[in-house]
Design a protein around this motif. Structure first.
Motif, short mmCIF file in Angstrom:
data_model
loop_
_atom_site.label_atom_id
_atom_site.label_comp_id
_atom_site.label_asym_id
_atom_site.label_seq_id
_atom_site.Cartn_x
_atom_site.Cartn_y
_atom_site.Cartn_z
N LEU A 89 0.84 -1.19 0.00
CA LEU A 89 0.00 0.00 0.00
C LEU A 89 0.87 1.24 0.00
CD1 LEU A 89 -2.76 1.51 0.51
CD2 LEU A 89 -2.32 1.18 2.95
N VAL A 90 0.45 2.24 -0.75
CA VAL A 90 1.08 3.55 -0.68
C VAL A 90 -0.02 4.54 -0.31
CG1 VAL A 90 2.31 5.38 -1.91
CG2 VAL A 90 2.87 2.98 -2.36
N LEU A 91 0.19 5.24 0.79
CA LEU A 91 -0.70 6.31 1.20
C LEU A 91 -0.23 7.57 0.50
CD1 LEU A 91 -0.79 5.46 5.01
CD2 LEU A 91 -2.49 4.87 3.27
N VAL A 92 -1.13 8.21 -0.24
CA VAL A 92 -0.76 9.36 -1.07
C VAL A 92 -1.50 10.59 -0.58
CG1 VAL A 92 -0.62 10.29 -3.41
CG2 VAL A 92 -0.46 7.81 -3.06
N ARG A 93 -0.73 11.60 -0.21
CA ARG A 93 -1.33 12.87 0.17
C ARG A 93 -1.13 13.81 -1.01
NH1 ARG A 93 0.39 15.51 5.77
NH2 ARG A 93 2.40 15.43 4.72
N GLY A 94 -2.23 14.19 -1.62
CA GLY A 94 -2.16 15.06 -2.78
C GLY A 94 -3.22 14.69 -3.79
N GLY A 95 -3.27 15.44 -4.87
CA GLY A 95 -4.34 15.32 -5.85
C GLY A 95 -4.20 14.19 -6.85
N ILE A 96 -4.52 12.97 -6.43
CA ILE A 96 -4.57 11.86 -7.37
C ILE A 96 -5.95 11.23 -7.30
CG2 ILE A 96 -2.09 11.37 -7.10
CD1 ILE A 96 -3.15 8.72 -5.64
N GLU A 97 -6.29 10.48 -8.32
CA GLU A 97 -7.54 9.73 -8.32
C GLU A 97 -7.28 8.37 -7.68
OE1 GLU A 97 -10.66 10.55 -9.26
OE2 GLU A 97 -9.89 12.58 -9.52
N ALA A 98 -7.81 8.17 -6.50
CA ALA A 98 -7.66 6.91 -5.78
C ALA A 98 -8.72 6.87 -4.69
CB ALA A 98 -6.26 6.81 -5.16
N PRO A 99 -9.07 5.67 -4.21
CA PRO A 99 -9.99 5.60 -3.08
C PRO A 99 -9.42 6.41 -1.91
CG PRO A 99 -9.67 3.43 -4.04
CD PRO A 99 -8.68 4.35 -4.70
N ARG A 130 -3.96 -7.84 1.05
CA ARG A 130 -3.45 -9.05 0.41
C ARG A 130 -4.28 -9.44 -0.81
NH1 ARG A 130 0.59 -11.18 3.23
NH2 ARG A 130 0.72 -10.83 5.47
N LYS A 131 -5.43 -8.84 -0.99
CA LYS A 131 -6.31 -9.16 -2.12
C LYS A 131 -5.93 -8.32 -3.33
CE LYS A 131 -10.14 -10.18 0.95
NZ LYS A 131 -11.49 -9.81 1.35
N PRO A 132 -6.14 -8.85 -4.54
CA PRO A 132 -5.79 -8.07 -5.73
C PRO A 132 -6.68 -6.85 -5.94
CG PRO A 132 -6.54 -10.29 -6.33
CD PRO A 132 -6.54 -10.20 -4.84
N HIS A 133 -7.93 -6.91 -5.54
CA HIS A 133 -8.88 -5.80 -5.71
C HIS A 133 -9.68 -5.62 -4.42
CE1 HIS A 133 -7.86 -5.86 -9.93
NE2 HIS A 133 -8.13 -7.16 -9.93
N PRO A 134 -9.06 -5.05 -3.38
CA PRO A 134 -9.72 -5.01 -2.07
C PRO A 134 -10.88 -4.04 -1.95
CG PRO A 134 -7.63 -3.85 -1.98
CD PRO A 134 -7.73 -4.46 -3.35
N TRP A 135 -10.94 -3.01 -2.76
CA TRP A 135 -11.99 -2.02 -2.56
C TRP A 135 -13.05 -2.20 -3.61
CZ3 TRP A 135 -8.80 -1.47 1.14
CH2 TRP A 135 -7.47 -1.16 0.94
#
Length: 135
Positions: A89-99, A130-135
């Protein structure tokens, strides 16, 4: 290469300490990306980068600081490949499209655009990584 999951955040890194600790206990790595300019840069690193070196690095005090000059705008995929290999996981602070991940007391809320937000306990969230598509 498997890309890490991305979650957009607004809070400071210390708000995610319990999640990071729980992931590490399960053998998972979490990265942090501020998708904004880092200021202030150490003066010598800034000068070296401005002179055209490939990369300027300072090491000491238990950490490494690296400055790499960019040509044009940053490319998220390139950043993930270069700096976050092996992260779940990468936690991203800033303007990207992500959950979007929000701390909610002892739990976490993940909001995916166009869907209802889901609540996770820390252990549930780590297991989802651990799942390929968790959200």
């Amino acid at each position: 290469m498997k890309s890490p999951h991305l979650l957009r955040v607004d809070d400071a890194p210390d708000r995610f300490a319990s999640l990071i600790e729980a992931a590490r206990a399960e053998g998972l790595r979490i990265g942090w990306l501020d998708f904004a300019p880092a200021e202030p840069l150490p003066e010598d690193l800034q000068a070296a980068a401005g002179a055209g070196v490939l990369r300027a690095v300072a090491v000491g005090g238990g950490r490494t600081v690296s400055v790499k000059p960019l040509q044009g705008e940053p490319v998220l995929r390139d950043l993930l490949r270069e700096h976050f290999r092996g992260c779940a996981l990468v936690l991203v602070r800033g303007g990207i499209e992500a959950p979007y991940l929000r701390p909610a007391g002892d739990s976490w809320t993940v909001a995916v655009s166009g869907e209802a937000a889901r609540s996770y306990g820390t252990e549930q969230l780590v297991a989802a990584l651990r799942k390929p598509h968790p959200w």
